[in-house]
Write an enzyme that holds these catalytic residues in place. Structure first.
Site, PDB file in Angstrom:
ATOM      1  N   VAL A 271     -74.574 -31.408  11.103  1.00 34.12           N
ATOM      2  CA  VAL A 271     -73.707 -32.586  11.139  1.00 34.12           C
ATOM      3  C   VAL A 271     -72.998 -32.785   9.796  1.00 34.12           C
ATOM      4  O   VAL A 271     -71.784 -33.025   9.756  1.00 34.12           O
ATOM      5  CB  VAL A 271     -74.512 -33.854  11.521  1.00 34.12           C
ATOM      6  CG1 VAL A 271     -73.579 -35.039  11.682  1.00 34.12           C
ATOM      7  CG2 VAL A 271     -75.311 -33.627  12.796  1.00 34.12           C
TER       8      VAL A 271
ATOM      9  N   VAL B 276     -77.845 -42.368  18.686  1.00 36.33           N
ATOM     10  CA  VAL B 276     -78.073 -42.393  20.148  1.00 36.33           C
ATOM     11  C   VAL B 276     -76.899 -41.699  20.834  1.00 36.33           C
ATOM     12  O   VAL B 276     -75.752 -42.091  20.661  1.00 36.33           O
ATOM     13  CB  VAL B 276     -78.185 -43.840  20.682  1.00 36.33           C
ATOM     14  CG1 VAL B 276     -78.456 -43.836  22.185  1.00 36.33           C
ATOM     15  CG2 VAL B 276     -79.273 -44.607  19.950  1.00 36.33           C
TER      16      VAL B 276
ATOM     17  N   GLY C 233     -75.379 -38.892  20.409  1.00 38.95           N
ATOM     18  CA  GLY C 233     -74.457 -38.110  19.564  1.00 38.95           C
ATOM     19  C   GLY C 233     -73.038 -38.638  19.501  1.00 38.95           C
ATOM     20  O   GLY C 233     -72.777 -39.668  18.888  1.00 38.95           O
TER      21      GLY C 233
ATOM     22  N   ILE D 249     -71.112 -39.943  21.764  1.00 39.48           N
ATOM     23  CA  ILE D 249     -70.680 -41.007  22.688  1.00 39.48           C
ATOM     24  C   ILE D 249     -70.655 -42.348  21.955  1.00 39.48           C
ATOM     25  O   ILE D 249     -71.661 -42.753  21.390  1.00 39.48           O
ATOM     26  CB  ILE D 249     -71.631 -41.115  23.908  1.00 39.48           C
ATOM     27  CG1 ILE D 249     -71.698 -39.786  24.654  1.00 39.48           C
ATOM     28  CG2 ILE D 249     -71.181 -42.230  24.838  1.00 39.48           C
ATOM     29  CD1 ILE D 249     -72.670 -39.782  25.827  1.00 39.48           C
TER      30      ILE D 249
ATOM     31  N   ASP E  45     -87.960 -37.780  21.851  1.00 43.83           N
ATOM     32  CA  ASP E  45     -86.590 -37.935  21.347  1.00 43.83           C
ATOM     33  C   ASP E  45     -85.865 -39.034  22.133  1.00 43.83           C
ATOM     34  O   ASP E  45     -85.270 -39.945  21.549  1.00 43.83           O
ATOM     35  CB  ASP E  45     -85.869 -36.585  21.499  1.00 43.83           C
ATOM     36  CG  ASP E  45     -84.400 -36.679  21.166  1.00 43.83           C
ATOM     37  OD1 ASP E  45     -84.052 -36.578  19.982  1.00 43.83           O
ATOM     38  OD2 ASP E  45     -83.580 -36.864  22.100  1.00 43.83           O
TER      39      ASP E  45
ATOM     40  N   LYS F 212     -84.480 -43.049  21.091  1.00 41.78           N
ATOM     41  CA  LYS F 212     -83.140 -43.550  21.440  1.00 41.78           C
ATOM     42  C   LYS F 212     -83.247 -44.796  22.315  1.00 41.78           C
ATOM     43  O   LYS F 212     -82.458 -45.738  22.169  1.00 41.78           O
ATOM     44  CB  LYS F 212     -82.350 -42.442  22.139  1.00 41.78           C
ATOM     45  CG  LYS F 212     -82.006 -41.297  21.186  1.00 41.78           C
ATOM     46  CD  LYS F 212     -81.523 -40.076  21.927  1.00 41.78           C
ATOM     47  CE  LYS F 212     -81.206 -38.934  20.963  1.00 41.78           C
ATOM     48  NZ  LYS F 212     -80.987 -37.658  21.650  1.00 41.78           N
TER      49      LYS F 212
HETATM   50  N1  NAP Z   1     -77.464 -31.922  15.176  1.00 41.45           N
HETATM   51  C1  NAP Z   1     -77.136 -32.797  16.100  1.00 41.45           C
HETATM   52  O1  NAP Z   1     -76.531 -32.460  17.122  1.00 41.45           O
HETATM   53  C2  NAP Z   1     -77.448 -34.250  15.905  1.00 41.45           C
HETATM   54  C3  NAP Z   1     -77.062 -35.182  16.899  1.00 41.45           C
HETATM   55  C4  NAP Z   1     -77.341 -36.539  16.698  1.00 41.45           C
HETATM   56  C5  NAP Z   1     -77.996 -36.940  15.558  1.00 41.45           C
HETATM   57  N2  NAP Z   1     -78.380 -36.008  14.639  1.00 41.45           N
HETATM   58  C6  NAP Z   1     -79.106 -36.481  13.460  1.00 41.45           C
HETATM   59  O2  NAP Z   1     -78.336 -36.172  12.286  1.00 41.45           O
HETATM   60  C7  NAP Z   1     -79.224 -35.890  11.202  1.00 41.45           C
HETATM   61  C8  NAP Z   1     -78.868 -34.501  10.641  1.00 41.45           C
HETATM   62  O3  NAP Z   1     -79.054 -33.540  11.648  1.00 41.45           O
HETATM   63  P1  NAP Z   1     -78.641 -32.007  11.449  1.00 41.45           P
HETATM   64  O4  NAP Z   1     -78.752 -31.367  12.777  1.00 41.45           O
HETATM   65  O5  NAP Z   1     -77.377 -31.888  10.681  1.00 41.45           O
HETATM   66  O6  NAP Z   1     -79.860 -31.511  10.520  1.00 41.45           O
HETATM   67  P2  NAP Z   1     -80.013 -30.102   9.780  1.00 41.45           P
HETATM   68  O7  NAP Z   1     -79.035 -29.127  10.310  1.00 41.45           O
HETATM   69  O8  NAP Z   1     -81.456 -29.778   9.784  1.00 41.45           O
HETATM   70  O9  NAP Z   1     -79.572 -30.457   8.268  1.00 41.45           O
HETATM   71  C9  NAP Z   1     -80.329 -31.259   7.419  1.00 41.45           C
HETATM   72  C10 NAP Z   1     -79.717 -31.180   6.031  1.00 41.45           C
HETATM   73  O10 NAP Z   1     -80.413 -32.097   5.182  1.00 41.45           O
HETATM   74  C11 NAP Z   1     -80.775 -31.434   3.975  1.00 41.45           C
HETATM   75  N3  NAP Z   1     -81.987 -32.073   3.452  1.00 41.45           N
HETATM   76  C12 NAP Z   1     -83.188 -32.229   4.043  1.00 41.45           C
HETATM   77  N4  NAP Z   1     -84.040 -32.903   3.238  1.00 41.45           N
HETATM   78  C13 NAP Z   1     -83.356 -33.155   2.103  1.00 41.45           C
HETATM   79  C14 NAP Z   1     -83.685 -33.818   0.890  1.00 41.45           C
HETATM   80  N5  NAP Z   1     -84.886 -34.321   0.676  1.00 41.45           N
HETATM   81  N6  NAP Z   1     -82.724 -33.898  -0.066  1.00 41.45           N
HETATM   82  C15 NAP Z   1     -81.490 -33.365   0.128  1.00 41.45           C
HETATM   83  N7  NAP Z   1     -81.126 -32.739   1.273  1.00 41.45           N
HETATM   84  C16 NAP Z   1     -82.044 -32.646   2.244  1.00 41.45           C
HETATM   85  C17 NAP Z   1     -80.970 -29.998   4.372  1.00 41.45           C
HETATM   86  O11 NAP Z   1     -80.831 -29.200   3.235  1.00 41.45           O
HETATM   87  P3  NAP Z   1     -81.324 -27.639   3.255  1.00 41.45           P
HETATM   88  O12 NAP Z   1     -80.504 -26.981   4.312  1.00 41.45           O
HETATM   89  O13 NAP Z   1     -80.992 -27.173   1.893  1.00 41.45           O
HETATM   90  O14 NAP Z   1     -82.786 -27.668   3.586  1.00 41.45           O
HETATM   91  C18 NAP Z   1     -79.820 -29.813   5.371  1.00 41.45           C
HETATM   92  O15 NAP Z   1     -78.634 -29.526   4.682  1.00 41.45           O
HETATM   93  C19 NAP Z   1     -80.647 -36.004  11.767  1.00 41.45           C
HETATM   94  O16 NAP Z   1     -81.131 -37.291  11.537  1.00 41.45           O
HETATM   95  C20 NAP Z   1     -80.444 -35.796  13.263  1.00 41.45           C
HETATM   96  O17 NAP Z   1     -81.435 -36.421  14.049  1.00 41.45           O
HETATM   97  C21 NAP Z   1     -78.134 -34.686  14.784  1.00 41.45           C
END
Ligand code: NAP
Length: 427
Positions: free
Chosen positions: A14, A132, A134, A136, A201, A205
Protein backbone atom coordinates in the site's frame (compact mmCIF):
# COMPACT_ATOMS: atom_id res chain seq x y z
CA UNK A 1 -1.40 26.68 -2.94
CA UNK A 2 -0.91 25.07 0.45
CA UNK A 3 2.01 22.66 0.72
CA UNK A 4 1.25 19.54 2.75
CA UNK A 5 4.36 17.62 3.85
CA UNK A 6 3.60 13.96 4.27
CA UNK A 7 5.46 11.34 6.29
CA UNK A 8 4.61 7.73 5.41
CA UNK A 9 5.40 4.82 7.72
CA UNK A 10 5.69 1.69 5.56
CA UNK A 11 6.56 1.14 1.91
CA UNK A 12 4.95 -2.25 1.24
CA UNK A 13 2.04 -3.01 -1.11
CA UNK A 14 0.00 0.00 0.00
CA UNK A 15 2.77 2.45 0.93
CA UNK A 16 4.56 2.09 -2.41
CA UNK A 17 1.27 2.35 -4.37
CA UNK A 18 0.40 5.49 -2.39
CA UNK A 19 3.72 7.20 -3.17
CA UNK A 20 3.21 6.44 -6.86
CA UNK A 21 -0.41 7.61 -6.84
CA UNK A 22 0.48 10.90 -5.16
CA UNK A 23 3.16 11.44 -7.84
CA UNK A 24 0.84 10.66 -10.75
CA UNK A 25 -2.17 12.60 -9.46
CA UNK A 26 -0.30 15.49 -7.84
CA UNK A 27 -1.27 18.20 -10.36
CA UNK A 28 -4.89 17.06 -10.66
CA UNK A 29 -5.25 17.03 -6.87
CA UNK A 30 -3.66 20.50 -6.66
CA UNK A 31 -6.08 21.84 -9.29
CA UNK A 32 -9.09 20.29 -7.57
CA UNK A 33 -8.24 20.99 -3.93
CA UNK A 34 -5.55 23.67 -3.80
CA UNK A 35 -3.31 21.23 -1.91
CA UNK A 36 0.29 20.62 -2.98
CA UNK A 37 0.99 17.13 -1.61
CA UNK A 38 4.64 16.28 -1.08
CA UNK A 39 6.01 13.04 0.34
CA UNK A 40 8.99 14.18 2.42
CA UNK A 41 9.71 10.99 4.41
CA UNK A 42 9.08 7.26 4.06
CA UNK A 43 10.06 4.92 6.90
CA UNK A 44 10.78 1.21 6.41
CA UNK A 45 12.64 -1.44 8.38
CA UNK A 46 15.04 -2.36 5.60
CA UNK A 47 16.73 0.19 3.39
CA UNK A 48 17.40 -1.53 0.05
CA UNK A 49 19.11 -0.20 -3.09
CA UNK A 50 15.79 -0.43 -4.99
CA UNK A 51 14.00 1.66 -2.36
CA UNK A 52 16.85 4.18 -2.29
CA UNK A 53 16.70 4.46 -6.07
CA UNK A 54 12.94 4.96 -6.00
CA UNK A 55 12.72 7.45 -3.11
CA UNK A 56 16.16 9.00 -2.64
CA UNK A 57 18.28 9.18 0.52
CA UNK A 58 16.56 12.39 1.66
CA UNK A 59 13.18 10.72 1.83
CA UNK A 60 13.91 7.11 2.82
CA UNK A 61 14.66 6.37 6.47
CA UNK A 62 14.63 3.47 8.88
CA UNK A 63 13.67 5.75 11.77
CA UNK A 64 9.86 5.83 12.00
CA UNK A 65 10.03 7.66 15.34
CA UNK A 66 11.98 10.53 13.78
CA UNK A 67 9.33 10.88 11.05
CA UNK A 68 6.59 11.18 13.65
CA UNK A 69 8.61 13.70 15.69
CA UNK A 70 9.63 15.84 12.70
CA UNK A 71 8.11 19.33 13.03
CA UNK A 72 8.41 19.81 9.29
CA UNK A 73 5.88 17.03 8.67
CA UNK A 74 2.20 18.00 8.54
CA UNK A 75 0.44 14.63 8.15
CA UNK A 76 1.47 11.07 9.05
CA UNK A 77 0.29 7.99 7.13
CA UNK A 78 0.69 4.69 9.01
CA UNK A 79 0.94 1.69 6.68
CA UNK A 80 3.09 -0.71 8.67
CA UNK A 81 0.27 -2.83 10.15
CA UNK A 82 -0.05 -4.61 13.53
CA UNK A 83 -0.72 -3.04 16.92
CA UNK A 84 2.79 -2.12 18.09
CA UNK A 85 4.74 -0.04 17.27
CA UNK A 86 1.92 1.47 15.14
CA UNK A 87 -0.09 2.44 18.25
CA UNK A 88 2.80 4.24 19.94
CA UNK A 89 3.81 6.04 16.74
CA UNK A 90 0.25 7.19 16.05
CA UNK A 91 -0.24 8.41 19.63
CA UNK A 92 2.95 10.43 19.32
CA UNK A 93 1.89 11.93 15.99
CA UNK A 94 -1.59 12.82 17.25
CA UNK A 95 -0.12 14.20 20.47
CA UNK A 96 2.06 16.60 18.49
CA UNK A 97 -0.94 17.84 16.50
CA UNK A 98 -0.45 15.84 13.31
CA UNK A 99 -3.45 14.23 11.61
CA UNK A 100 -2.96 10.50 11.02
CA UNK A 101 -4.24 8.25 8.22
CA UNK A 102 -4.11 4.50 8.74
CA UNK A 103 -5.26 1.38 6.93
CA UNK A 104 -4.70 -0.79 9.97
CA UNK A 105 -7.84 -2.78 10.90
CA UNK A 106 -6.09 -4.75 13.62
CA UNK A 107 -5.03 -1.56 15.37
CA UNK A 108 -8.37 0.27 15.08
CA UNK A 109 -10.44 -2.78 16.06
CA UNK A 110 -8.33 -3.41 19.17
CA UNK A 111 -7.20 -0.02 20.49
CA UNK A 112 -9.20 2.42 18.35
CA UNK A 113 -11.01 4.00 21.33
CA UNK A 114 -7.72 5.18 22.84
CA UNK A 115 -6.62 6.67 19.52
CA UNK A 116 -9.97 8.41 18.88
CA UNK A 117 -9.65 10.19 22.25
CA UNK A 118 -6.09 11.28 21.45
CA UNK A 119 -7.17 12.66 18.05
CA UNK A 120 -10.08 14.52 19.60
CA UNK A 121 -7.85 15.99 22.29
CA UNK A 122 -5.51 17.44 19.65
CA UNK A 123 -8.39 18.43 17.33
CA UNK A 124 -6.86 16.58 14.37
CA UNK A 125 -8.16 13.81 12.15
CA UNK A 126 -7.58 10.11 12.55
CA UNK A 127 -9.01 8.55 9.38
CA UNK A 128 -8.91 4.88 8.42
CA UNK A 129 -11.13 4.28 5.38
CA UNK A 130 -8.76 1.61 4.03
CA UNK A 131 -9.11 -0.52 7.18
CA UNK A 132 -12.50 -1.89 6.04
CA UNK A 133 -13.09 -3.24 2.53
CA UNK A 134 -9.90 -1.70 1.05
CA UNK A 135 -10.80 0.57 -1.86
CA UNK A 136 -14.54 0.75 -1.16
CA UNK A 137 -15.60 4.11 0.25
CA UNK A 138 -17.63 2.84 3.21
CA UNK A 139 -16.63 4.65 6.40
CA UNK A 140 -16.84 8.13 4.86
CA UNK A 141 -20.25 7.23 3.41
CA UNK A 142 -21.38 6.20 6.90
CA UNK A 143 -19.80 9.24 8.59
CA UNK A 144 -20.97 11.83 6.07
CA UNK A 145 -23.68 10.80 3.60
CA UNK A 146 -25.49 8.55 6.07
CA UNK A 147 -24.68 10.45 9.27
CA UNK A 148 -28.37 11.26 9.82
CA UNK A 149 -29.52 7.77 8.95
CA UNK A 150 -30.55 5.11 11.44
CA UNK A 151 -28.61 2.08 10.22
CA UNK A 152 -30.49 -1.10 11.12
CA UNK A 153 -28.09 -3.68 9.78
CA UNK A 154 -25.06 -4.03 7.55
CA UNK A 155 -23.95 -7.29 5.96
CA UNK A 156 -20.54 -7.31 4.35
CA UNK A 157 -18.43 -9.59 2.24
CA UNK A 158 -15.24 -8.00 3.57
CA UNK A 159 -12.65 -10.72 3.10
CA UNK A 160 -11.53 -11.33 -0.47
CA UNK A 161 -9.64 -14.55 0.30
CA UNK A 162 -12.66 -16.40 1.64
CA UNK A 163 -14.93 -14.99 -1.06
CA UNK A 164 -12.48 -16.26 -3.68
CA UNK A 165 -12.41 -19.73 -2.08
CA UNK A 166 -16.22 -19.92 -1.79
CA UNK A 167 -16.63 -18.72 -5.40
CA UNK A 168 -14.30 -21.48 -6.63
CA UNK A 169 -16.22 -24.04 -4.57
CA UNK A 170 -19.56 -22.78 -5.93
CA UNK A 171 -18.66 -22.38 -9.57
CA UNK A 172 -16.20 -25.23 -10.09
CA UNK A 173 -17.33 -27.71 -7.46
CA UNK A 174 -13.91 -27.48 -5.79
CA UNK A 175 -13.36 -28.92 -2.31
CA UNK A 176 -12.36 -26.43 0.40
CA UNK A 177 -8.72 -27.64 0.62
CA UNK A 178 -8.17 -27.45 -3.15
CA UNK A 179 -9.73 -23.99 -3.42
CA UNK A 180 -7.57 -22.78 -0.52
CA UNK A 181 -4.41 -24.20 -2.14
CA UNK A 182 -5.27 -22.44 -5.39
CA UNK A 183 -5.89 -19.15 -3.55
CA UNK A 184 -2.47 -19.53 -1.90
CA UNK A 185 -0.84 -20.20 -5.27
CA UNK A 186 -2.41 -17.06 -6.75
CA UNK A 187 -1.33 -14.95 -3.77
CA UNK A 188 -4.92 -14.37 -2.54
CA UNK A 189 -4.29 -16.38 0.63
CA UNK A 190 -1.36 -16.24 3.05
CA UNK A 191 0.78 -19.27 3.81
CA UNK A 192 -0.94 -19.30 7.22
CA UNK A 193 -4.52 -18.51 6.18
CA UNK A 194 -6.03 -18.69 9.69
CA UNK A 195 -6.91 -15.00 10.08
CA UNK A 196 -8.81 -15.04 6.80
CA UNK A 197 -10.49 -18.46 6.80
CA UNK A 198 -11.45 -18.51 10.50
CA UNK A 199 -13.03 -15.05 10.36
CA UNK A 200 -10.50 -12.99 12.38
CA UNK A 201 -9.83 -10.49 9.60
CA UNK A 202 -13.53 -10.02 8.86
CA UNK A 203 -14.17 -9.84 12.63
CA UNK A 204 -11.85 -6.84 13.04
CA UNK A 205 -13.64 -5.15 10.14
CA UNK A 206 -17.05 -5.94 11.67
CA UNK A 207 -15.95 -4.23 14.90
CA UNK A 208 -15.00 -1.08 12.98
CA UNK A 209 -18.20 -1.17 10.91
CA UNK A 210 -20.31 -1.38 14.09
CA UNK A 211 -18.33 1.38 15.81
CA UNK A 212 -18.85 3.81 12.95
CA UNK A 213 -22.42 2.83 12.02
CA UNK A 214 -23.81 2.85 15.56
CA UNK A 215 -21.46 5.30 17.34
CA UNK A 216 -20.58 2.67 19.93
CA UNK A 217 -17.38 1.16 21.21
CA UNK A 218 -17.09 -2.29 19.64
CA UNK A 219 -13.80 -4.15 19.78
CA UNK A 220 -12.50 -7.14 17.82
CA UNK A 221 -13.00 -9.33 20.92
CA UNK A 222 -16.74 -8.48 20.95
CA UNK A 223 -17.31 -10.07 17.56
CA UNK A 224 -18.58 -13.66 17.30
CA UNK A 225 -16.46 -15.48 14.71
CA UNK A 226 -17.08 -18.60 12.68
CA UNK A 227 -15.00 -19.18 9.54
CA UNK A 228 -15.40 -21.20 6.35
CA UNK A 229 -13.05 -24.12 7.02
CA UNK A 230 -16.00 -26.38 7.88
CA UNK A 231 -17.99 -25.54 4.72
CA UNK A 232 -18.04 -28.52 2.36
CA UNK A 233 -18.69 -28.90 -1.36
CA UNK A 234 -21.87 -30.80 -0.36
CA UNK A 235 -23.10 -27.81 1.68
CA UNK A 236 -22.57 -25.57 -1.32
CA UNK A 237 -24.33 -27.96 -3.71
CA UNK A 238 -27.24 -28.37 -1.31
CA UNK A 239 -27.54 -24.58 -0.87
CA UNK A 240 -27.49 -24.15 -4.66
CA UNK A 241 -30.25 -26.75 -4.99
CA UNK A 242 -32.35 -24.54 -2.68
CA UNK A 243 -31.55 -21.34 -4.64
CA UNK A 244 -28.84 -20.06 -2.29
CA UNK A 245 -25.11 -19.37 -2.37
CA UNK A 246 -22.85 -19.61 0.70
CA UNK A 247 -20.93 -16.44 1.61
CA UNK A 248 -18.85 -15.45 4.64
CA UNK A 249 -20.69 -12.45 6.06
CA UNK A 250 -19.73 -9.80 8.60
CA UNK A 251 -23.08 -8.79 10.09
CA UNK A 252 -23.57 -5.82 12.41
CA UNK A 253 -26.95 -4.88 13.79
CA UNK A 254 -28.44 -2.48 16.29
CA UNK A 255 -31.41 -3.92 18.17
CA UNK A 256 -33.15 -1.91 20.91
CA UNK A 257 -29.95 0.02 21.63
CA UNK A 258 -27.84 -3.14 21.79
CA UNK A 259 -25.30 -4.13 19.19
CA UNK A 260 -24.66 -7.47 17.56
CA UNK A 261 -21.46 -8.02 15.58
CA UNK A 262 -20.72 -11.40 14.09
CA UNK A 263 -18.92 -13.20 11.30
CA UNK A 264 -20.18 -16.51 9.96
CA UNK A 265 -20.95 -18.34 6.73
CA UNK A 266 -24.53 -17.84 5.58
CA UNK A 267 -26.79 -19.05 2.80
CA UNK A 268 -27.68 -15.97 0.76
CA UNK A 269 -30.64 -16.20 -1.65
CA UNK A 270 -29.57 -16.11 -5.34
CA UNK A 271 -31.71 -13.00 -5.77
CA UNK A 272 -29.90 -10.99 -3.07
CA UNK A 273 -27.35 -8.42 -4.38
CA UNK A 274 -24.64 -9.98 -2.18
CA UNK A 275 -25.02 -13.26 -4.12
CA UNK A 276 -23.50 -11.62 -7.20
CA UNK A 277 -20.24 -10.67 -5.45
CA UNK A 278 -17.71 -13.09 -6.91
CA UNK A 279 -14.04 -13.98 -6.42
CA UNK A 280 -11.98 -11.52 -4.38
CA UNK A 281 -14.47 -8.64 -4.67
CA UNK A 282 -15.98 -7.14 -1.51
CA UNK A 283 -19.36 -5.53 -0.93
CA UNK A 284 -21.29 -4.08 1.98
CA UNK A 285 -25.09 -4.15 1.98
CA UNK A 286 -26.57 -1.43 4.18
CA UNK A 287 -30.14 -1.44 5.49
CA UNK A 288 -31.16 2.04 6.66
CA UNK A 289 -34.41 3.23 8.18
CA UNK A 290 -35.05 6.07 5.71
CA UNK A 291 -32.69 5.31 2.82
CA UNK A 292 -33.75 1.66 2.55
CA UNK A 293 -31.29 -0.82 1.07
CA UNK A 294 -28.07 0.12 -0.66
CA UNK A 295 -24.87 -1.72 -1.56
CA UNK A 296 -21.27 -0.60 -2.01
CA UNK A 297 -19.12 -2.90 -4.15
CA UNK A 298 -15.48 -2.97 -5.23
CA UNK A 299 -11.93 -4.13 -4.57
CA UNK A 300 -11.42 -4.97 -0.91
CA UNK A 301 -7.64 -5.16 -1.12
CA UNK A 302 -4.64 -4.63 -3.36
CA UNK A 303 -2.05 -1.87 -3.43
CA UNK A 304 -3.81 0.56 -5.79
CA UNK A 305 -7.41 0.28 -4.54
CA UNK A 306 -6.24 0.56 -0.93
CA UNK A 307 -3.92 3.48 -1.76
CA UNK A 308 -6.89 5.22 -3.38
CA UNK A 309 -8.82 5.02 -0.08
CA UNK A 310 -5.77 6.25 1.86
CA UNK A 311 -5.31 9.15 -0.57
CA UNK A 312 -8.96 10.21 -0.14
CA UNK A 313 -8.41 10.34 3.63
CA UNK A 314 -5.11 12.14 3.21
CA UNK A 315 -6.71 14.92 1.17
CA UNK A 316 -9.67 15.21 3.57
CA UNK A 317 -7.38 15.42 6.61
CA UNK A 318 -5.09 17.93 4.89
CA UNK A 319 -8.05 20.16 3.97
CA UNK A 320 -9.31 19.99 7.56
CA UNK A 321 -5.83 20.76 8.90
CA UNK A 322 -5.77 23.89 6.77
CA UNK A 323 -9.08 25.00 8.22
CA UNK A 324 -8.03 24.10 11.77
CA UNK A 325 -10.87 21.62 12.18
CA UNK A 326 -11.24 17.87 12.52
CA UNK A 327 -14.01 15.40 11.80
CA UNK A 328 -13.99 13.29 14.97
CA UNK A 329 -16.38 10.47 15.78
CA UNK A 330 -18.01 12.39 18.63
CA UNK A 331 -18.58 10.68 21.95
CA UNK A 332 -18.89 6.93 21.47
CA UNK A 333 -21.68 5.38 23.51
CA UNK A 334 -21.22 2.21 25.52
CA UNK A 335 -23.72 -0.36 24.31
CA UNK A 336 -24.36 -3.90 25.48
CA UNK A 337 -23.02 -6.41 22.98
CA UNK A 338 -25.85 -8.84 22.43
CA UNK A 339 -24.62 -12.39 23.12
CA UNK A 340 -24.92 -14.73 20.15
CA UNK A 341 -27.53 -16.90 21.89
CA UNK A 342 -29.91 -13.92 21.99
CA UNK A 343 -29.45 -13.07 18.30
CA UNK A 344 -32.09 -13.99 15.75
CA UNK A 345 -31.16 -16.07 12.70
CA UNK A 346 -32.87 -18.42 10.29
CA UNK A 347 -31.08 -21.76 9.97
CA UNK A 348 -30.74 -24.57 7.45
CA UNK A 349 -30.39 -27.85 9.37
CA UNK A 350 -29.54 -31.21 7.76
CA UNK A 351 -30.84 -34.16 9.79
CA UNK A 352 -30.52 -37.87 8.97
CA UNK A 353 -33.23 -40.01 10.61
CA UNK A 354 -34.30 -43.65 10.66
CA UNK A 355 -37.03 -43.94 8.04
CA UNK A 356 -39.95 -45.20 10.10
CA UNK A 357 -43.57 -44.10 10.49
CA UNK A 358 -44.09 -40.95 12.54
CA UNK A 359 -40.44 -39.90 12.59
CA UNK A 360 -41.02 -36.70 10.64
CA UNK A 361 -43.70 -35.47 13.06
CA UNK A 362 -41.46 -36.45 15.99
CA UNK A 363 -38.46 -34.47 14.69
CA UNK A 364 -40.56 -31.48 13.60
CA UNK A 365 -42.15 -31.54 17.05
CA UNK A 366 -38.76 -31.07 18.71
CA UNK A 367 -38.25 -27.85 16.74
CA UNK A 368 -41.72 -26.69 17.83
CA UNK A 369 -41.14 -27.51 21.51
CA UNK A 370 -38.22 -25.07 21.50
CA UNK A 371 -40.17 -22.32 19.75
CA UNK A 372 -38.36 -22.78 16.43
CA UNK A 373 -40.84 -22.73 13.58
CA UNK A 374 -40.09 -24.43 10.28
CA UNK A 375 -40.32 -22.46 7.04
CA UNK A 376 -39.66 -25.33 4.65
CA UNK A 377 -38.63 -28.95 4.68
CA UNK A 378 -37.30 -31.30 2.05
CA UNK A 379 -36.94 -35.04 2.49
CA UNK A 380 -35.04 -37.66 0.49
CA UNK A 381 -35.47 -41.30 1.54
CA UNK A 382 -32.59 -43.71 1.04
CA UNK A 383 -32.91 -47.41 2.06
CA UNK A 384 -33.82 -47.30 5.75
CA UNK A 385 -32.75 -43.72 6.44
CA UNK A 386 -34.06 -40.34 5.31
CA UNK A 387 -32.16 -37.09 4.88
CA UNK A 388 -34.26 -34.10 5.84
CA UNK A 389 -33.31 -30.50 5.25
CA UNK A 390 -35.18 -28.02 7.44
CA UNK A 391 -35.14 -24.27 6.93
CA UNK A 392 -36.38 -22.45 9.98
CA UNK A 393 -38.00 -19.07 10.34
CA UNK A 394 -35.77 -16.51 12.10
CA UNK A 395 -35.38 -17.83 15.65
CA UNK A 396 -33.31 -17.18 18.79
CA UNK A 397 -29.94 -18.84 18.33
CA UNK A 398 -30.12 -20.36 21.83
CA UNK A 399 -33.46 -22.01 20.94
CA UNK A 400 -31.97 -23.50 17.77
CA UNK A 401 -29.02 -24.85 19.77
CA UNK A 402 -31.39 -26.37 22.34
CA UNK A 403 -33.29 -28.00 19.45
CA UNK A 404 -30.08 -29.43 18.00
CA UNK A 405 -28.97 -30.73 21.35
CA UNK A 406 -32.29 -32.55 21.88
CA UNK A 407 -32.21 -33.91 18.33
CA UNK A 408 -28.73 -35.32 18.98
CA UNK A 409 -30.08 -37.32 21.90
CA UNK A 410 -33.15 -38.65 20.04
CA UNK A 411 -33.11 -42.34 19.11
CA UNK A 412 -34.70 -41.68 15.68
CA UNK A 413 -31.92 -39.29 14.71
CA UNK A 414 -28.88 -40.89 13.08
CA UNK A 415 -26.91 -37.71 12.54
CA UNK A 416 -27.11 -33.94 12.49
CA UNK A 417 -25.30 -32.76 9.38
CA UNK A 418 -24.36 -29.20 8.59
CA UNK A 419 -26.12 -26.30 10.27
CA UNK A 420 -25.84 -23.02 8.37
CA UNK A 421 -27.51 -19.66 8.93
CA UNK A 422 -29.79 -18.40 6.17
CA UNK A 423 -30.38 -14.79 5.13
CA UNK A 424 -34.12 -14.23 4.74
CA UNK A 425 -35.24 -13.53 1.16
CA UNK A 426 -36.53 -10.03 1.82
CA UNK A 427 -35.08 -8.29 -1.23
N1 NAP B 1 -2.38 -4.87 1.20
C1 NAP B 1 -3.68 -4.64 1.15
O1 NAP B 1 -4.36 -4.98 0.18
C2 NAP B 1 -4.35 -3.92 2.28
C3 NAP B 1 -5.74 -3.65 2.20
C4 NAP B 1 -6.36 -2.96 3.25
C5 NAP B 1 -5.62 -2.56 4.33
N2 NAP B 1 -4.29 -2.86 4.39
C6 NAP B 1 -3.55 -2.45 5.58
O2 NAP B 1 -2.52 -1.52 5.19
C7 NAP B 1 -1.39 -1.69 6.05
C8 NAP B 1 -0.15 -1.96 5.17
O3 NAP B 1 -0.36 -3.15 4.44
P1 NAP B 1 0.66 -3.65 3.32
O4 NAP B 1 0.00 -4.77 2.62
O5 NAP B 1 1.20 -2.51 2.54
O6 NAP B 1 1.84 -4.23 4.26
P2 NAP B 1 3.28 -4.75 3.81
O7 NAP B 1 3.33 -4.95 2.34
O8 NAP B 1 3.64 -5.86 4.72
O9 NAP B 1 4.22 -3.48 4.15
C9 NAP B 1 4.51 -3.07 5.45
C10 NAP B 1 5.59 -2.00 5.38
O10 NAP B 1 5.80 -1.49 6.70
C11 NAP B 1 7.19 -1.47 6.98
N3 NAP B 1 7.37 -1.62 8.43
C12 NAP B 1 6.94 -2.60 9.24
N4 NAP B 1 7.28 -2.35 10.53
C13 NAP B 1 7.95 -1.18 10.51
C14 NAP B 1 8.56 -0.39 11.52
N5 NAP B 1 8.57 -0.76 12.79
N6 NAP B 1 9.16 0.77 11.14
C15 NAP B 1 9.18 1.15 9.84
N7 NAP B 1 8.60 0.44 8.84
C16 NAP B 1 7.99 -0.70 9.18
C17 NAP B 1 7.75 -2.62 6.19
O11 NAP B 1 9.12 -2.40 5.99
P3 NAP B 1 10.09 -3.61 5.47
O12 NAP B 1 9.54 -4.00 4.13
O13 NAP B 1 11.41 -2.96 5.38
O14 NAP B 1 9.97 -4.70 6.49
C18 NAP B 1 6.94 -2.51 4.89
O15 NAP B 1 7.52 -1.55 4.04
C19 NAP B 1 -1.74 -2.83 7.02
O16 NAP B 1 -2.27 -2.29 8.19
C20 NAP B 1 -2.83 -3.59 6.27
O17 NAP B 1 -3.71 -4.28 7.13
C21 NAP B 1 -3.64 -3.53 3.40
Amino acid sequence: MKKIRIGILGYGSVGSALVELIGVEHDAIAARTGLDLEVVAVAVRNITPERLAALGADVLTSDAKAVVADDEIDVVVELIGGVEPARRLILEALGSGKPVISGNKELIANVGAELFVAAQKSNVDLLFEAAVAGGIPLLRVLRESLVGERIKRMMGIVNGTTNYILTQMSENGAQYGDALAEAQQLGYAEEDPTADVEGGDAGAKAAIMATIAFGTEVFAGDVYQEGISQVTADDIASAAHMGHIIKLLAVVEEIDGEVSARVHPAMVPDTHPLASVRNSFNAVFIEGEAVGDLMLYGHGAGGNPTASAVLGDLIAASANLQRGISSGLGKLREARIRPMGECISAFCVHVTVRDRPGVLAEVAGIFGEHGVSIRSMEQAAQADIANIVFITHPSREADVHATLSELRGNSSVVEIGSVIRVIAPEV
